[in-house]
Enzyme design. Structure first.
Site, PDB file in Angstrom:
ATOM      1  N   SER A   1      -9.494  58.915 -11.647  1.00 39.24           N
ATOM      2  CA  SER A   1     -10.061  59.943 -10.218  1.00 39.24           C
ATOM      3  C   SER A   1      -9.242  61.491  -9.750  1.00 39.24           C
ATOM      4  CB  SER A   1     -10.881  59.597  -9.039  1.00 39.24           C
ATOM      5  OG  SER A   1     -11.232  59.030  -9.522  1.00 39.24           O
TER       6      SER A   1
ATOM      7  N   THR B   1     -10.329  61.750  -5.482  1.00 38.98           N
ATOM      8  CA  THR B   1     -10.743  63.264  -5.892  1.00 38.98           C
ATOM      9  C   THR B   1     -10.644  64.335  -4.736  1.00 38.98           C
ATOM     10  OG1 THR B   1     -12.138  61.560  -6.282  1.00 38.98           O
ATOM     11  CG2 THR B   1     -13.063  64.233  -5.903  1.00 38.98           C
TER      12      THR B   1
ATOM     13  N   HIS C   1     -17.029  50.507  -9.354  1.00 39.14           N
ATOM     14  CA  HIS C   1     -16.481  48.879  -9.363  1.00 39.14           C
ATOM     15  C   HIS C   1     -16.370  48.093  -8.859  1.00 39.14           C
ATOM     16  CE1 HIS C   1     -13.205  51.879 -10.260  1.00 39.14           C
ATOM     17  NE2 HIS C   1     -12.957  53.001  -9.487  1.00 39.14           N
TER      18      HIS C   1
ATOM     19  N   ASP D   1     -16.439  62.814 -12.705  1.00 39.02           N
ATOM     20  CA  ASP D   1     -15.235  62.777 -13.197  1.00 39.02           C
ATOM     21  C   ASP D   1     -14.679  62.687 -14.276  1.00 39.02           C
ATOM     22  OD1 ASP D   1     -15.315  60.677 -11.144  1.00 39.02           O
ATOM     23  OD2 ASP D   1     -13.762  60.912 -10.535  1.00 39.02           O
ATOM     24  N   HIS D   2     -15.711  61.573 -14.410  1.00 36.03           N
ATOM     25  CA  HIS D   2     -15.456  59.752 -15.538  1.00 36.03           C
ATOM     26  C   HIS D   2     -16.227  58.895 -14.976  1.00 36.03           C
ATOM     27  CE1 HIS D   2     -15.085  57.407 -12.238  1.00 36.03           C
ATOM     28  NE2 HIS D   2     -14.086  58.286 -12.230  1.00 36.03           N
TER      29      HIS D   2
END
Ligand SMILES: *[C@@H]1O[C@H](CO)[C@@H](O)[C@H](O)[C@H]1NC(C)=O
Ligand SMILES: *[C@@H]1O[C@H](CO)[C@@H](O)[C@H](O)[C@H]1NC(C)=O
Ligand SMILES: *[C@@H]1O[C@H](CO)[C@@H](O)[C@H](O)[C@H]1NC(C)=O
Ligand SMILES: *[C@@H]1O[C@H](CO)[C@@H](O)[C@H](O)[C@H]1NC(C)=O
Ligand SMILES: *[C@@H]1O[C@H](CO)[C@@H](O)[C@H](O)[C@H]1NC(C)=O
Ligand SMILES: *[C@@H]1O[C@H](CO)[C@@H](O)[C@H](O)[C@H]1NC(C)=O
Length: 507
Positions: free
Chosen positions: A100, A165, A326, A363-364
């Protein structure tokens, strides 16, 4: 027929009705979309305000699952109705799959950089304090550019305000983990931790809105949890914040819970709200706390920012989408994405498409998959089918990487006296439970990020600049271009000015 069976019949009919499959149903659905598509016009006006949502780890599969969770396969999330969209390539300067910190730096500062670094270019290797101090390595963010143009600027996050972030909006750090002094290794004395950069340096100390968690990075505290930051230098940066604003004669408010946030005077020009020792709690557990929701924070932020007639820049991070992924909790992640959609709706109600560029992106991705072939209309958290090889059910959602709790395999002796590895039967658990861990293929410390493209959805001035497969760091450049149209701010040299200079030179 008894009344019970009448009710049951009606229920049955209405369920089947909502899952129509006839030609007319599909044609009407497509016609509606075509009518909308035909109405799309480019807004080439001024992006006075820019609001950039980052659903952390919110890859396309997370968006699809959120849509199904909220209203079924044909449902459309608020941002899925935006007129323009594209994809972003999220690789970083040194990794195919980013974290991030580097992806936020790309989004907010327009340059791809090394994984785990914040607000510095790729000349800075992770942990290289000296290199991060070189002025030429330091990147300027959209938040900083907006302030320079006279706009108000700020951010809202469900993470620590010093986390990966939001960090690149105001900090320059060779390591995302240097959030507080206790995390600074020996030999980095010249470098400032991220919390101090937020409170003491530009542009951090000039940000109008800072809302999120992370009290332990800002006030004296000690935690043995290695994931949590702590302040060991006896500084109280929240008091420093107040002193700085008072000494400059600025109107500010500092709040620490939902009640206080709800009753702030929007005449304040600066707002600091720290609602948790570390990250904010998940949305579904929030009613057990005094923390505000992402929507509550976004509403308060806009009330403070919108007073500036030159406009504002606001970044909003839905950070718990990533946190839950996660840990392998797909339902929590999707519930967080749904909460972020609620916050997008708050923004849509409070701003105008005419002058506000509203962007929703990520972001991903994460390694979430949607497996074949569950029935249309079935629970997205349920069982898809069973494998013909071992006869064991599998869930619709799974991950390719996971932590210990996602690795649901066990060693068994087969009848033929061979040792085999088997999946646990997911049907033995309630797979629709919030904390059910979807199975993962590869065991890691925790579920890893994915490397797929993320979607970007946009409405408002110059939203059409997001229209195909873009580089992630293109977002900064497109937003700068959209803001430069603002009459009040010449972020780019004006062509008129250039023309005059050329004319004078010619004369
Ligand atoms: C905290 O500060 C004390 C005293 O300065 C020092 O001995 C200790 O190592 C520090 N701990 C951390 C985690 O930085
Ligand atoms: C909110 O914070 C204020 C100030 O710390 C405190 O007085 C109040 O009791 C808190 N309210 C709740 C509901 O926790
Ligand atoms: C919080 O919300 C959850 C889910 O909606 C509910 O089950 C729980 O009872 C609520 N807890 C409190 C303290 O209100
Ligand atoms: C597989 O899941 C279905 C529900 O989708 C359930 O009815 C069935 O009993 C499960 N099979 C096994 C072997 O657990
Ligand atoms: C496997 O089968 C063989 C032959 O019956 C037996 O000797 C052996 O103990 C078995 N092994 C295990 C681990 O059960
Ligand atoms: C399934 O349920 C058992 C017993 O409650 C629990 O220990 C296990 O963690 C659960 N598995 C998953 C994947 O949630």
């Amino acid at each position: 027929m008894s009344s019970v069976s009448v009710v049951l019949t009606v229920l049955f009919l209405s369920t089947t009705w909502s899952l129509r499959t006839d030609q007319q149903f599909w044609k009407d659905l497509a016609k509606k979309e075509l009518e909308e598509a035909k109405q799309i016009k480019w807004n080439v006006g001024t992006a006075e305000n820019v609001i950039l949502f980052v659903g952390d780890g919110m890859g396309p599969n997370t968006v699809t699952a959120t849509r199904i969770y909220k209203g079924g396969e044909s449902y459309r999330l608020a941002f899925e109705k935006f007129p323009h969209m594209g994809l972003l390539k999220t690789y970083s300067a040194n990794r195919m799959v980013p974290d991030s910190a580097c992806s936020a730096t790309a989004l907010f500062s327009g340059v791809k950089t090394n994984k785990d670094t914040i607000g510095v270019d790729a000349s800075v290797k992770r942990g290289d304090c000296a290199a991060s101090l070189l002025p030429e390595a330091r990147l300027e963010s959209l938040a900083s550019q907006a302030l320079k143009a006279g706009k108000s600027s700020g951010f809202v996050t469900t993470m620590r305000v010093t986390h990966a972030t939001p960090g690149p909006l105001y900090a320059h750090s060779a390591d995302r983990n240097w959030e507080c002094d206790a995390k600074m290794p020996t030999g980095t004395e010249q470098c400032k931790d991220i919390a101090r950069q937020l409170i003491e340096d530009e542009p951090g100390k000039n940000l109008n809105v800072i809302l999120g968690g992370g009290r332990n990075s800002l006030m004296p505290s000690l935690s043995s949890n290695p994931w949590v930051c702590s302040r060991n230098d006896s500084r109280n940066l929240i008091e420093d914040y107040k002193r700085d604003k008072s000494s400059r004669g600025l109107r500010y408010a500092v709040v620490s819970n939902k009640t206080e946030l709800g009753s702030i005077d929007p005449d304040n020009d600066y707002l600091l709200g720290i609602f948790a020792a570390s990250h904010l709690s998940y949305e579904y557990q929030r009613n057990q706390t005094d923390m505000p929701s992402l929507s509550d924070m976004v509403e308060a932020a806009i009330k403070v920012l919108r007073k500036n007639e030159k406009g504002f820049f606001l970044m909003v991070e839905g950070g718990n989408i990533d946190m839950a992924h996660h840990r392998g909790w797909a339902k929590v992640a999707i519930d967080e994405a749904a909460a972020m959609e609620d916050a997008v709706k708050v923004v849509m109600a409070m701003t105008s498409e005419e002058d506000t560029l509203l962007i929703v992106t990520s972001d991903h991705t994460h390694t979430l998959s949607i497996n074949g072939y569950p029935d249309r209309g079935s629970n997205v958290f349920g069982i898809a089918e069973s494998s013909p090889y071992d006869g064991i059910n599998y869930t619709t959602l799974s991950y390719s990487t996971g932590g210990p709790n996602s690795f649901q395999y066990y060693v068994a002796k087969d009848e033929n006296n061979e040792t085999t590895v088997r999946r646990r039967d997911p049907s033995l658990n309630d797979t629709t439970d919030m904390l059910y861990n979807q199975v993962a293929g590869i065991r890691l410390v925790e579920n890893s990020h994915g490397g797929g493209d993320v979607a970007i959805y946009a409405r408002g001035p110059h939203a059409h600049l997001f229209h195909n497969v873009h580089e992630q760091h293109y977002v900064y450049h497109a937003v700068m271009y959209a803001m430069a149209y603002s009459s009040g701010c010449n972020l780019f040299p004006s062509f008129t000015l250039l023309t005059i200079v050329i004319l004078i030179n010619t004369l």
